[in-house]
Write a protein that holds these residues in place. Structure first.
Motif, PDB file in Angstrom:
ATOM      1  N   TRP A  13      82.424 -21.740  45.238  1.00  0.00           N
ATOM      2  CA  TRP A  13      81.667 -21.125  44.149  1.00  0.00           C
ATOM      3  C   TRP A  13      80.570 -20.287  44.766  1.00  0.00           C
ATOM      4  N   ILE A  14      80.538 -18.980  44.425  1.00  0.00           N
ATOM      5  CA  ILE A  14      79.524 -18.092  45.001  1.00  0.00           C
ATOM      6  C   ILE A  14      78.772 -17.350  43.886  1.00  0.00           C
ATOM      7  N   GLY A  15      78.727 -17.966  42.703  1.00  0.00           N
ATOM      8  CA  GLY A  15      78.041 -17.340  41.573  1.00  0.00           C
ATOM      9  C   GLY A  15      76.548 -17.585  41.606  1.00  0.00           C
ATOM     10  N   GLY A  16      75.947 -17.591  40.429  1.00  0.00           N
ATOM     11  CA  GLY A  16      74.508 -17.789  40.340  1.00  0.00           C
ATOM     12  C   GLY A  16      74.089 -18.045  38.909  1.00  0.00           C
ATOM     13  N   ASN A  17      72.783 -18.196  38.700  1.00  0.00           N
ATOM     14  CA  ASN A  17      72.236 -18.551  37.400  1.00  0.00           C
ATOM     15  C   ASN A  17      71.110 -17.605  37.021  1.00  0.00           C
ATOM     16  N   ASP A  18      71.107 -17.222  35.760  1.00  0.00           N
ATOM     17  CA  ASP A  18      70.030 -16.393  35.208  1.00  0.00           C
ATOM     18  C   ASP A  18      69.219 -17.250  34.262  1.00  0.00           C
ATOM     19  N   ARG A  19      67.977 -17.537  34.636  1.00  0.00           N
ATOM     20  CA  ARG A  19      67.088 -18.343  33.796  1.00  0.00           C
ATOM     21  C   ARG A  19      65.979 -17.504  33.169  1.00  0.00           C
ATOM     22  N   GLN A  20      66.014 -16.187  33.367  1.00  0.00           N
ATOM     23  CA  GLN A  20      64.940 -15.337  32.862  1.00  0.00           C
ATOM     24  C   GLN A  20      65.318 -14.592  31.592  1.00  0.00           C
ATOM     25  N   SER A  21      66.585 -14.269  31.419  1.00  0.00           N
ATOM     26  CA  SER A  21      67.016 -13.573  30.204  1.00  0.00           C
ATOM     27  C   SER A  21      66.988 -14.554  29.030  1.00  0.00           C
ATOM     28  N   THR A  22      66.425 -14.113  27.929  1.00  0.00           N
ATOM     29  CA  THR A  22      66.314 -14.989  26.763  1.00  0.00           C
ATOM     30  C   THR A  22      67.535 -14.919  25.857  1.00  0.00           C
ATOM     31  N   GLY A  33      69.208 -21.074  30.017  1.00  0.00           N
ATOM     32  CA  GLY A  33      69.718 -20.142  31.003  1.00  0.00           C
ATOM     33  C   GLY A  33      71.220 -19.930  30.872  1.00  0.00           C
ATOM     34  N   MET A  34      71.777 -19.239  31.882  1.00  0.00           N
ATOM     35  CA  MET A  34      73.201 -18.899  31.850  1.00  0.00           C
ATOM     36  C   MET A  34      73.726 -18.854  33.273  1.00  0.00           C
ATOM     37  N   SER A  35      74.904 -19.414  33.466  1.00  0.00           N
ATOM     38  CA  SER A  35      75.544 -19.327  34.777  1.00  0.00           C
ATOM     39  C   SER A  35      76.609 -18.242  34.749  1.00  0.00           C
ATOM     40  N   TYR A  36      76.767 -17.576  35.880  1.00  0.00           N
ATOM     41  CA  TYR A  36      77.808 -16.562  36.062  1.00  0.00           C
ATOM     42  C   TYR A  36      78.599 -16.970  37.292  1.00  0.00           C
ATOM     43  N   PHE A 168      86.893 -22.130  28.114  1.00  0.00           N
ATOM     44  CA  PHE A 168      86.298 -23.380  28.594  1.00  0.00           C
ATOM     45  C   PHE A 168      84.899 -23.190  29.174  1.00  0.00           C
ATOM     46  N   GLY A 169      84.260 -22.071  28.804  1.00  0.00           N
ATOM     47  CA  GLY A 169      82.910 -21.824  29.280  1.00  0.00           C
ATOM     48  C   GLY A 169      81.864 -22.455  28.387  1.00  0.00           C
ATOM     49  N   THR A 170      80.608 -22.322  28.821  1.00  0.00           N
ATOM     50  CA  THR A 170      79.500 -22.866  28.037  1.00  0.00           C
ATOM     51  C   THR A 170      78.220 -22.118  28.374  1.00  0.00           C
ATOM     52  N   PHE A 171      77.292 -22.114  27.423  1.00  0.00           N
ATOM     53  CA  PHE A 171      75.946 -21.632  27.710  1.00  0.00           C
ATOM     54  C   PHE A 171      75.258 -22.631  28.635  1.00  0.00           C
ATOM     55  N   GLY A 172      74.279 -22.144  29.399  1.00  0.00           N
ATOM     56  CA  GLY A 172      73.460 -23.029  30.221  1.00  0.00           C
ATOM     57  C   GLY A 172      73.594 -22.746  31.704  1.00  0.00           C
ATOM     58  N   ALA A 173      72.462 -22.794  32.417  1.00  0.00           N
ATOM     59  CA  ALA A 173      72.465 -22.678  33.879  1.00  0.00           C
ATOM     60  C   ALA A 173      72.942 -23.993  34.486  1.00  0.00           C
ATOM     61  N   LEU A 174      73.491 -23.922  35.695  1.00  0.00           N
ATOM     62  CA  LEU A 174      74.095 -25.099  36.311  1.00  0.00           C
ATOM     63  C   LEU A 174      73.072 -26.030  36.964  1.00  0.00           C
ATOM     64  N   ASN A 175      71.923 -25.518  37.351  1.00  0.00           N
ATOM     65  CA  ASN A 175      70.837 -26.378  37.855  1.00  0.00           C
ATOM     66  C   ASN A 175      71.271 -27.288  38.991  1.00  0.00           C
ATOM     67  N   GLY A 176      72.031 -26.728  39.929  1.00  0.00           N
ATOM     68  CA  GLY A 176      72.429 -27.484  41.118  1.00  0.00           C
ATOM     69  C   GLY A 176      73.754 -28.183  40.999  1.00  0.00           C
ATOM     70  N   SER A 225      85.998 -22.060  35.045  1.00  0.00           N
ATOM     71  CA  SER A 225      85.628 -21.060  34.055  1.00  0.00           C
ATOM     72  C   SER A 225      84.620 -20.086  34.652  1.00  0.00           C
ATOM     73  N   LEU A 226      84.377 -19.010  33.910  1.00  0.00           N
ATOM     74  CA  LEU A 226      83.397 -18.027  34.360  1.00  0.00           C
ATOM     75  C   LEU A 226      81.971 -18.369  33.934  1.00  0.00           C
ATOM     76  N   HIS A 227      81.804 -19.363  33.067  1.00  0.00           N
ATOM     77  CA  HIS A 227      80.477 -19.847  32.684  1.00  0.00           C
ATOM     78  C   HIS A 227      80.516 -21.367  32.649  1.00  0.00           C
ATOM     79  N   GLY A 228      79.473 -22.002  33.183  1.00  0.00           N
ATOM     80  CA  GLY A 228      79.382 -23.445  33.053  1.00  0.00           C
ATOM     81  C   GLY A 228      80.099 -24.191  34.160  1.00  0.00           C
ATOM     82  N   PRO A 229      80.181 -25.521  34.047  1.00  0.00           N
ATOM     83  CA  PRO A 229      80.682 -26.346  35.141  1.00  0.00           C
ATOM     84  C   PRO A 229      82.190 -26.260  35.326  1.00  0.00           C
ATOM     85  N   VAL A 230      82.611 -26.626  36.528  1.00  0.00           N
ATOM     86  CA  VAL A 230      84.025 -26.733  36.896  1.00  0.00           C
ATOM     87  C   VAL A 230      84.513 -28.124  36.487  1.00  0.00           C
ATOM     88  N   TRP A 231      85.731 -28.176  35.960  1.00  0.00           N
ATOM     89  CA  TRP A 231      86.319 -29.452  35.520  1.00  0.00           C
ATOM     90  C   TRP A 231      87.360 -29.917  36.531  1.00  0.00           C
TER      91      TRP A 231
END
Length: 450
Positions: A13-22, A33-36, A168-176, A225-231
Protein backbone atom coordinates in the motif's frame (compact mmCIF):
# COMPACT_ATOMS: atom_id res chain seq x y z
CA UNK A 1 9.65 10.62 3.90
CA UNK A 2 7.88 7.48 2.73
CA UNK A 3 4.96 5.91 4.61
CA UNK A 4 3.93 2.47 3.34
CA UNK A 5 2.49 -0.84 4.51
CA UNK A 6 2.81 -4.37 3.19
CA UNK A 7 -0.42 -6.02 1.99
CA UNK A 8 1.14 -9.34 0.95
CA UNK A 9 4.74 -10.45 0.43
CA UNK A 10 5.20 -8.44 -2.78
CA UNK A 11 2.23 -6.04 -2.75
CA UNK A 12 2.48 -2.69 -0.95
CA UNK A 13 0.00 0.00 0.00
CA UNK A 14 1.55 3.30 -1.09
CA UNK A 15 -1.45 5.61 -0.71
CA UNK A 16 -2.09 8.32 1.83
CA UNK A 17 -4.65 10.22 3.89
CA UNK A 18 -6.16 13.67 3.58
CA UNK A 19 -7.24 15.06 6.95
CA UNK A 20 -7.44 18.72 5.92
CA UNK A 21 -10.20 18.74 3.30
CA UNK A 22 -13.60 19.14 4.92
CA UNK A 23 -15.62 17.86 1.96
CA UNK A 24 -15.21 14.86 -0.33
CA UNK A 25 -16.14 15.60 -3.95
CA UNK A 26 -17.08 19.11 -2.75
CA UNK A 27 -20.29 17.62 -1.37
CA UNK A 28 -19.91 15.14 1.49
CA UNK A 29 -18.50 16.03 4.94
CA UNK A 30 -15.52 13.91 5.95
CA UNK A 31 -14.86 14.85 9.58
CA UNK A 32 -12.62 11.77 9.96
CA UNK A 33 -10.64 12.53 6.81
CA UNK A 34 -10.28 10.42 3.68
CA UNK A 35 -7.88 7.75 2.52
CA UNK A 36 -6.71 7.41 -1.08
CA UNK A 37 -5.35 3.96 -1.72
CA UNK A 38 -2.79 2.95 -4.30
CA UNK A 39 -1.01 -0.40 -4.48
CA UNK A 40 2.33 -1.41 -6.01
CA UNK A 41 3.10 -5.00 -7.04
CA UNK A 42 6.81 -5.87 -7.10
CA UNK A 43 6.89 -8.98 -9.31
CA UNK A 44 9.09 -9.69 -12.34
CA UNK A 45 7.09 -6.82 -13.79
CA UNK A 46 6.16 -3.92 -11.54
CA UNK A 47 2.53 -2.86 -11.54
CA UNK A 48 0.96 0.22 -9.97
CA UNK A 49 -2.75 -0.12 -9.25
CA UNK A 50 -4.20 3.40 -9.53
CA UNK A 51 -2.80 6.76 -8.58
CA UNK A 52 -4.25 9.19 -6.02
CA UNK A 53 -5.89 12.54 -5.38
CA UNK A 54 -3.74 15.64 -5.76
CA UNK A 55 -4.12 16.39 -2.05
CA UNK A 56 -1.61 13.63 -1.21
CA UNK A 57 0.51 13.49 -4.38
CA UNK A 58 3.81 14.39 -2.68
CA UNK A 59 3.45 11.52 -0.20
CA UNK A 60 2.37 9.17 -2.99
CA UNK A 61 5.38 9.81 -5.21
CA UNK A 62 7.78 9.46 -2.26
CA UNK A 63 6.16 6.12 -1.44
CA UNK A 64 6.33 4.96 -5.06
CA UNK A 65 9.99 5.86 -5.49
CA UNK A 66 10.93 4.19 -2.22
CA UNK A 67 9.30 0.85 -3.02
CA UNK A 68 10.57 0.81 -6.61
CA UNK A 69 14.06 1.48 -5.27
CA UNK A 70 15.44 2.26 -8.70
CA UNK A 71 13.44 -0.32 -10.66
CA UNK A 72 11.44 0.77 -13.67
CA UNK A 73 7.66 1.00 -13.48
CA UNK A 74 6.26 -1.34 -16.12
CA UNK A 75 2.48 -0.92 -15.80
CA UNK A 76 -0.12 1.29 -14.20
CA UNK A 77 -3.65 -0.12 -14.03
CA UNK A 78 -6.34 2.53 -13.95
CA UNK A 79 -9.50 0.99 -12.54
CA UNK A 80 -11.36 4.29 -12.28
CA UNK A 81 -10.66 7.63 -13.94
CA UNK A 82 -12.28 9.87 -11.34
CA UNK A 83 -9.72 12.50 -10.30
CA UNK A 84 -9.59 11.39 -6.66
CA UNK A 85 -7.77 8.34 -8.08
CA UNK A 86 -6.36 9.47 -11.43
CA UNK A 87 -5.56 13.16 -10.95
CA UNK A 88 -1.86 12.36 -10.63
CA UNK A 89 -1.76 10.10 -13.70
CA UNK A 90 -0.47 12.99 -15.84
CA UNK A 91 2.43 13.59 -13.44
CA UNK A 92 3.12 9.85 -13.38
CA UNK A 93 3.42 9.77 -17.18
CA UNK A 94 5.96 12.61 -17.05
CA UNK A 95 8.04 10.82 -14.39
CA UNK A 96 7.76 7.40 -16.02
CA UNK A 97 7.29 8.05 -19.76
CA UNK A 98 7.66 4.37 -20.71
CA UNK A 99 4.99 3.05 -18.35
CA UNK A 100 2.18 1.13 -20.05
CA UNK A 101 -1.28 2.32 -19.00
CA UNK A 102 -3.88 -0.44 -18.69
CA UNK A 103 -7.49 0.72 -18.60
CA UNK A 104 -10.89 0.13 -20.15
CA UNK A 105 -11.70 1.40 -23.62
CA UNK A 106 -14.01 4.06 -22.19
CA UNK A 107 -11.20 5.31 -19.95
CA UNK A 108 -8.96 6.04 -22.94
CA UNK A 109 -11.02 9.08 -23.95
CA UNK A 110 -11.16 10.21 -20.33
CA UNK A 111 -7.36 10.17 -20.13
CA UNK A 112 -7.28 12.58 -23.07
CA UNK A 113 -10.03 14.71 -21.52
CA UNK A 114 -8.48 15.01 -18.06
CA UNK A 115 -4.81 15.17 -19.00
CA UNK A 116 -4.82 16.58 -22.56
CA UNK A 117 -2.27 14.03 -23.67
CA UNK A 118 -2.06 11.34 -26.33
CA UNK A 119 0.02 8.68 -24.64
CA UNK A 120 1.18 5.97 -27.04
CA UNK A 121 1.49 3.44 -24.21
CA UNK A 122 -2.17 2.69 -23.55
CA UNK A 123 -3.51 -0.86 -23.53
CA UNK A 124 -7.30 -0.95 -23.47
CA UNK A 125 -8.61 -4.19 -21.93
CA UNK A 126 -11.98 -5.91 -21.95
CA UNK A 127 -13.75 -8.38 -19.72
CA UNK A 128 -11.62 -11.49 -19.31
CA UNK A 129 -8.35 -10.00 -20.58
CA UNK A 130 -5.32 -10.91 -18.49
CA UNK A 131 -1.94 -9.61 -17.42
CA UNK A 132 0.98 -11.90 -16.53
CA UNK A 133 3.56 -10.23 -14.29
CA UNK A 134 5.70 -13.26 -13.41
CA UNK A 135 4.32 -15.00 -10.34
CA UNK A 136 0.96 -13.23 -10.61
CA UNK A 137 -1.92 -13.78 -13.02
CA UNK A 138 -4.39 -10.87 -13.18
CA UNK A 139 -7.80 -10.93 -14.88
CA UNK A 140 -9.85 -7.84 -15.64
CA UNK A 141 -13.61 -7.51 -15.19
CA UNK A 142 -15.82 -4.67 -16.34
CA UNK A 143 -17.87 -2.92 -13.64
CA UNK A 144 -19.78 -0.19 -15.50
CA UNK A 145 -21.56 2.40 -13.34
CA UNK A 146 -19.92 1.26 -10.13
CA UNK A 147 -19.95 4.14 -10.24
CA UNK A 148 -18.67 5.53 -13.58
CA UNK A 149 -19.09 3.80 -16.97
CA UNK A 150 -15.37 3.10 -17.48
CA UNK A 151 -14.74 1.20 -14.24
CA UNK A 152 -12.73 -2.01 -14.10
CA UNK A 153 -11.93 -4.33 -11.24
CA UNK A 154 -9.09 -6.85 -11.39
CA UNK A 155 -8.53 -10.23 -9.78
CA UNK A 156 -5.14 -11.67 -8.89
CA UNK A 157 -5.70 -15.43 -8.89
CA UNK A 158 -2.27 -16.03 -7.33
CA UNK A 159 -3.08 -14.29 -4.06
CA UNK A 160 -6.88 -14.53 -4.55
CA UNK A 161 -6.98 -10.77 -4.28
CA UNK A 162 -9.47 -8.30 -5.75
CA UNK A 163 -8.64 -4.71 -6.65
CA UNK A 164 -12.19 -3.40 -6.35
CA UNK A 165 -12.02 0.25 -7.46
CA UNK A 166 -14.60 2.30 -5.50
CA UNK A 167 -16.59 -0.77 -4.47
CA UNK A 168 -16.28 -1.68 -0.76
CA UNK A 169 -14.84 1.72 0.07
CA UNK A 170 -15.57 3.97 3.01
CA UNK A 171 -15.12 7.52 4.23
CA UNK A 172 -12.39 8.07 6.81
CA UNK A 173 -8.60 8.28 7.07
CA UNK A 174 -6.78 5.06 7.94
CA UNK A 175 -4.84 6.47 10.91
CA UNK A 176 -2.06 3.90 10.75
CA UNK A 177 -4.26 0.86 10.31
CA UNK A 178 -4.54 -0.86 6.94
CA UNK A 179 -6.67 -3.94 7.52
CA UNK A 180 -10.32 -4.05 8.57
CA UNK A 181 -9.49 -6.68 11.19
CA UNK A 182 -7.25 -4.15 12.96
CA UNK A 183 -10.30 -2.11 13.99
CA UNK A 184 -13.79 -2.69 15.38
CA UNK A 185 -15.34 -2.17 11.98
CA UNK A 186 -18.96 -2.62 13.01
CA UNK A 187 -18.61 -0.06 15.79
CA UNK A 188 -16.24 2.48 14.27
CA UNK A 189 -16.47 2.18 10.47
CA UNK A 190 -19.77 0.67 9.36
CA UNK A 191 -21.77 3.92 9.44
CA UNK A 192 -19.17 5.68 7.28
CA UNK A 193 -19.01 2.67 4.96
CA UNK A 194 -22.78 2.80 4.51
CA UNK A 195 -22.74 6.59 4.06
CA UNK A 196 -20.05 6.21 1.42
CA UNK A 197 -21.97 3.49 -0.44
CA UNK A 198 -25.36 5.20 -0.34
CA UNK A 199 -24.10 8.61 -1.43
CA UNK A 200 -21.46 7.58 -3.96
CA UNK A 201 -22.67 4.27 -5.38
CA UNK A 202 -26.21 3.94 -3.99
CA UNK A 203 -28.05 4.94 -7.17
CA UNK A 204 -26.54 2.00 -9.03
CA UNK A 205 -27.88 -0.96 -7.05
CA UNK A 206 -28.58 -3.13 -10.12
CA UNK A 207 -25.05 -2.57 -11.43
CA UNK A 208 -23.56 -3.40 -8.02
CA UNK A 209 -25.65 -6.58 -7.93
CA UNK A 210 -24.32 -7.52 -11.36
CA UNK A 211 -20.74 -7.06 -10.16
CA UNK A 212 -21.43 -9.11 -7.02
CA UNK A 213 -22.65 -11.97 -9.22
CA UNK A 214 -19.37 -11.89 -11.13
CA UNK A 215 -17.39 -11.89 -7.90
CA UNK A 216 -19.36 -14.85 -6.50
CA UNK A 217 -17.55 -17.10 -8.99
CA UNK A 218 -14.13 -16.05 -7.65
CA UNK A 219 -12.21 -17.34 -4.64
CA UNK A 220 -11.80 -14.07 -2.75
CA UNK A 221 -9.37 -13.90 0.15
CA UNK A 222 -8.41 -10.20 0.05
CA UNK A 223 -10.26 -7.09 -1.13
CA UNK A 224 -8.28 -3.91 -1.83
CA UNK A 225 -10.56 -0.91 -2.29
CA UNK A 226 -9.53 2.58 -3.32
CA UNK A 227 -10.86 4.08 -0.06
CA UNK A 228 -10.71 2.67 3.45
CA UNK A 229 -9.23 -0.52 4.90
CA UNK A 230 -8.14 -3.69 3.12
CA UNK A 231 -10.20 -6.81 3.88
CA UNK A 232 -8.40 -10.10 4.51
CA UNK A 233 -10.76 -11.72 7.06
CA UNK A 234 -14.54 -12.15 7.35
CA UNK A 235 -15.17 -11.02 3.78
CA UNK A 236 -18.71 -12.42 3.90
CA UNK A 237 -19.64 -9.66 6.37
CA UNK A 238 -18.75 -6.96 3.84
CA UNK A 239 -20.20 -8.82 0.85
CA UNK A 240 -23.48 -9.37 2.71
CA UNK A 241 -23.70 -5.65 3.49
CA UNK A 242 -23.25 -4.83 -0.19
CA UNK A 243 -25.87 -7.38 -1.22
CA UNK A 244 -28.31 -5.77 1.21
CA UNK A 245 -27.56 -2.21 0.12
CA UNK A 246 -27.56 -3.04 -3.59
CA UNK A 247 -31.00 -4.67 -3.21
CA UNK A 248 -32.27 -1.60 -1.28
CA UNK A 249 -33.18 -3.85 1.64
CA UNK A 250 -33.34 -2.12 5.05
CA UNK A 251 -30.97 -3.27 7.77
CA UNK A 252 -33.25 -2.14 10.59
CA UNK A 253 -36.98 -2.65 10.94
CA UNK A 254 -37.61 0.72 12.47
CA UNK A 255 -38.49 4.34 11.75
CA UNK A 256 -36.38 7.26 10.55
CA UNK A 257 -38.00 10.63 11.30
CA UNK A 258 -36.58 13.54 9.30
CA UNK A 259 -38.05 16.94 10.14
CA UNK A 260 -37.75 20.54 9.01
CA UNK A 261 -39.06 22.99 11.59
CA UNK A 262 -38.87 26.77 11.60
CA UNK A 263 -40.35 27.78 14.96
CA UNK A 264 -40.53 24.45 16.73
CA UNK A 265 -44.11 23.30 16.09
CA UNK A 266 -43.15 20.65 13.56
CA UNK A 267 -40.23 19.46 15.68
CA UNK A 268 -42.52 19.03 18.69
CA UNK A 269 -44.87 16.84 16.66
CA UNK A 270 -41.94 14.78 15.37
CA UNK A 271 -40.61 14.37 18.91
CA UNK A 272 -43.99 13.23 20.25
CA UNK A 273 -44.23 10.67 17.44
CA UNK A 274 -40.73 9.43 18.29
CA UNK A 275 -41.69 9.06 21.97
CA UNK A 276 -44.81 7.07 21.15
CA UNK A 277 -42.84 4.80 18.81
CA UNK A 278 -40.15 4.22 21.42
CA UNK A 279 -42.81 3.33 23.96
CA UNK A 280 -44.02 0.69 21.49
CA UNK A 281 -40.51 -0.76 21.28
CA UNK A 282 -39.77 0.51 17.77
CA UNK A 283 -36.18 1.57 16.91
CA UNK A 284 -36.22 5.27 16.02
CA UNK A 285 -33.68 7.67 14.53
CA UNK A 286 -34.32 11.42 14.18
CA UNK A 287 -32.64 14.09 12.07
CA UNK A 288 -33.22 17.82 11.94
CA UNK A 289 -32.57 18.29 8.23
CA UNK A 290 -31.63 21.92 8.75
CA UNK A 291 -28.76 20.84 11.01
CA UNK A 292 -27.75 17.43 9.64
CA UNK A 293 -26.03 17.12 6.27
CA UNK A 294 -28.26 15.20 3.82
CA UNK A 295 -25.57 12.57 3.25
CA UNK A 296 -26.18 11.27 6.78
CA UNK A 297 -29.97 11.31 6.41
CA UNK A 298 -29.76 9.52 3.05
CA UNK A 299 -27.61 6.84 4.64
CA UNK A 300 -30.20 6.26 7.37
CA UNK A 301 -32.98 6.21 4.77
CA UNK A 302 -31.23 3.19 3.27
CA UNK A 303 -30.81 1.71 6.76
CA UNK A 304 -34.39 1.97 8.07
CA UNK A 305 -37.53 0.28 6.76
CA UNK A 306 -39.97 3.11 7.53
CA UNK A 307 -39.55 6.83 6.88
CA UNK A 308 -41.46 9.80 8.27
CA UNK A 309 -40.93 13.22 6.73
CA UNK A 310 -42.22 16.20 8.70
CA UNK A 311 -42.04 19.64 7.15
CA UNK A 312 -43.53 23.06 7.42
CA UNK A 313 -45.04 24.59 4.30
CA UNK A 314 -42.78 27.35 3.02
CA UNK A 315 -43.58 29.75 0.16
CA UNK A 316 -46.40 27.40 -0.84
CA UNK A 317 -43.87 24.60 -1.07
CA UNK A 318 -41.65 22.37 1.04
CA UNK A 319 -39.17 23.93 3.44
CA UNK A 320 -35.92 24.26 1.51
CA UNK A 321 -33.73 21.84 3.49
CA UNK A 322 -36.41 19.15 3.37
CA UNK A 323 -36.92 19.69 -0.35
CA UNK A 324 -33.18 19.33 -0.94
CA UNK A 325 -33.12 16.09 1.06
CA UNK A 326 -36.06 14.60 -0.83
CA UNK A 327 -34.48 15.46 -4.18
CA UNK A 328 -31.31 13.75 -2.95
CA UNK A 329 -33.21 10.63 -1.91
CA UNK A 330 -35.05 10.56 -5.24
CA UNK A 331 -31.85 11.02 -7.25
CA UNK A 332 -30.29 8.04 -5.46
CA UNK A 333 -33.25 5.84 -6.48
CA UNK A 334 -34.12 4.55 -3.02
CA UNK A 335 -36.94 2.03 -3.20
CA UNK A 336 -39.11 -0.28 -1.12
CA UNK A 337 -39.78 1.93 1.89
CA UNK A 338 -42.97 2.67 3.81
CA UNK A 339 -43.50 6.40 4.20
CA UNK A 340 -45.67 8.72 6.30
CA UNK A 341 -45.88 12.51 6.47
CA UNK A 342 -46.47 15.30 8.95
CA UNK A 343 -47.18 18.73 7.47
CA UNK A 344 -47.47 22.18 8.95
CA UNK A 345 -48.84 25.42 7.58
CA UNK A 346 -50.28 28.41 9.37
CA UNK A 347 -52.79 29.17 6.62
CA UNK A 348 -52.30 26.73 3.71
CA UNK A 349 -50.67 23.40 4.68
CA UNK A 350 -49.43 21.82 1.45
CA UNK A 351 -46.04 20.21 2.17
CA UNK A 352 -47.28 16.61 2.56
CA UNK A 353 -48.78 16.50 -0.92
CA UNK A 354 -45.64 18.02 -2.42
CA UNK A 355 -43.31 15.69 -0.49
CA UNK A 356 -45.30 12.70 -1.70
CA UNK A 357 -45.08 13.92 -5.28
CA UNK A 358 -41.28 13.90 -5.09
CA UNK A 359 -41.18 10.32 -3.80
CA UNK A 360 -44.01 8.76 -5.82
CA UNK A 361 -41.83 8.01 -8.89
CA UNK A 362 -39.55 5.77 -6.78
CA UNK A 363 -40.14 2.04 -7.06
CA UNK A 364 -42.05 0.02 -4.49
CA UNK A 365 -42.76 2.91 -2.13
CA UNK A 366 -45.81 2.48 0.11
CA UNK A 367 -47.45 5.57 1.57
CA UNK A 368 -49.22 5.09 4.89
CA UNK A 369 -52.61 6.72 5.46
CA UNK A 370 -53.34 10.42 5.67
CA UNK A 371 -50.73 12.91 6.91
CA UNK A 372 -50.98 14.55 10.29
CA UNK A 373 -51.68 18.21 9.59
CA UNK A 374 -50.68 21.04 11.93
CA UNK A 375 -51.69 24.66 11.67
CA UNK A 376 -48.80 26.50 13.33
CA UNK A 377 -48.63 24.02 16.21
CA UNK A 378 -50.43 20.99 17.60
CA UNK A 379 -53.99 21.80 18.56
CA UNK A 380 -55.50 20.36 21.72
CA UNK A 381 -56.41 16.74 21.09
CA UNK A 382 -54.08 16.26 18.13
CA UNK A 383 -51.76 14.10 20.22
CA UNK A 384 -54.24 11.32 19.45
CA UNK A 385 -53.47 11.64 15.74
CA UNK A 386 -49.77 11.16 16.45
CA UNK A 387 -50.49 8.20 18.72
CA UNK A 388 -52.58 6.66 15.95
CA UNK A 389 -49.76 7.23 13.43
CA UNK A 390 -47.29 5.62 15.84
CA UNK A 391 -49.52 2.57 16.21
CA UNK A 392 -49.93 2.24 12.44
CA UNK A 393 -46.18 2.53 11.94
CA UNK A 394 -45.52 0.00 14.70
CA UNK A 395 -48.01 -2.44 13.22
CA UNK A 396 -46.37 -2.03 9.82
CA UNK A 397 -42.89 -2.56 11.28
CA UNK A 398 -44.15 -5.77 12.91
CA UNK A 399 -45.91 -6.87 9.73
CA UNK A 400 -49.41 -6.59 11.19
CA UNK A 401 -51.98 -6.10 8.45
CA UNK A 402 -54.34 -3.12 8.86
CA UNK A 403 -58.01 -3.65 9.64
CA UNK A 404 -59.93 -4.86 6.59
CA UNK A 405 -62.80 -2.45 7.17
CA UNK A 406 -62.29 0.68 5.17
CA UNK A 407 -62.45 3.87 7.13
CA UNK A 408 -64.87 6.47 5.80
CA UNK A 409 -63.21 8.81 3.39
CA UNK A 410 -62.43 12.14 5.01
CA UNK A 411 -64.58 14.99 3.84
CA UNK A 412 -62.78 17.34 1.54
CA UNK A 413 -62.54 20.84 2.95
CA UNK A 414 -64.77 23.42 1.36
CA UNK A 415 -63.44 26.77 0.42
CA UNK A 416 -61.30 28.77 -1.94
CA UNK A 417 -57.51 29.20 -2.19
CA UNK A 418 -55.60 32.27 -3.26
CA UNK A 419 -53.49 31.42 -6.31
CA UNK A 420 -50.96 34.07 -5.31
CA UNK A 421 -50.17 33.36 -1.65
CA UNK A 422 -52.08 30.18 -0.81
CA UNK A 423 -54.46 31.70 1.75
CA UNK A 424 -57.54 29.50 2.22
CA UNK A 425 -61.00 30.97 2.71
CA UNK A 426 -63.12 28.31 4.41
CA UNK A 427 -66.54 29.08 3.01
CA UNK A 428 -69.13 27.70 0.62
CA UNK A 429 -69.35 31.06 -1.13
CA UNK A 430 -66.66 33.43 -2.39
CA UNK A 431 -67.98 37.01 -2.12
CA UNK A 432 -67.26 38.93 -5.35
CA UNK A 433 -65.77 41.82 -3.40
CA UNK A 434 -63.55 39.57 -1.24
CA UNK A 435 -59.92 40.71 -0.83
CA UNK A 436 -57.17 38.33 0.33
CA UNK A 437 -56.09 39.40 3.84
CA UNK A 438 -52.52 38.24 3.14
CA UNK A 439 -51.59 39.54 -0.31
CA UNK A 440 -54.56 41.88 -0.93
CA UNK A 441 -55.50 40.20 -4.23
CA UNK A 442 -59.15 40.31 -5.40
CA UNK A 443 -61.62 37.41 -5.57
CA UNK A 444 -60.66 36.82 -9.24
CA UNK A 445 -57.33 35.41 -7.99
CA UNK A 446 -59.04 32.69 -5.95
CA UNK A 447 -60.02 29.21 -7.10
CA UNK A 448 -62.06 26.42 -5.43
CA UNK A 449 -60.15 23.92 -3.31
CA UNK A 450 -59.68 20.72 -5.28
Amino acid sequence: MYCIRSVTGDLYWIGGNDRQSTLFESAHPVPRGMSYNSYLLMDEKTVLFDTVDRSIQSQFFENLEHVLDGRRLDYVVIHHMEPDHAATLGDLMLRYPDVVIICSKKAVDMIHQFHCTDSQNIRAVREGDTLETGRHHITFYEAPMVHWPEVLVSYDSTDKLLFSADAFGTFGALNGVLFADEVDFDRDWLDECRRYYTNIVGKYGPQVTSLLKKLSALDLQIICSLHGPVWRKNLDYLLDKYRTWAAYQPEVQGVLIAFASVYGGTETAASILACRLAELGIPVEMHDVSMTHPSYVLSDAFKYSHLVFASTTYNNGIFVTMENLLHDIASHALRGRKVAFIQNGSWAPASAKLMKQLLEPLKDMEFLDQPVTLKSSLAPGQEAELEAMARRLADSVHGVQPQSEEAPAPQKPKGFICKICGYILESDVLPPDFVCPICRRPASDFEPLS
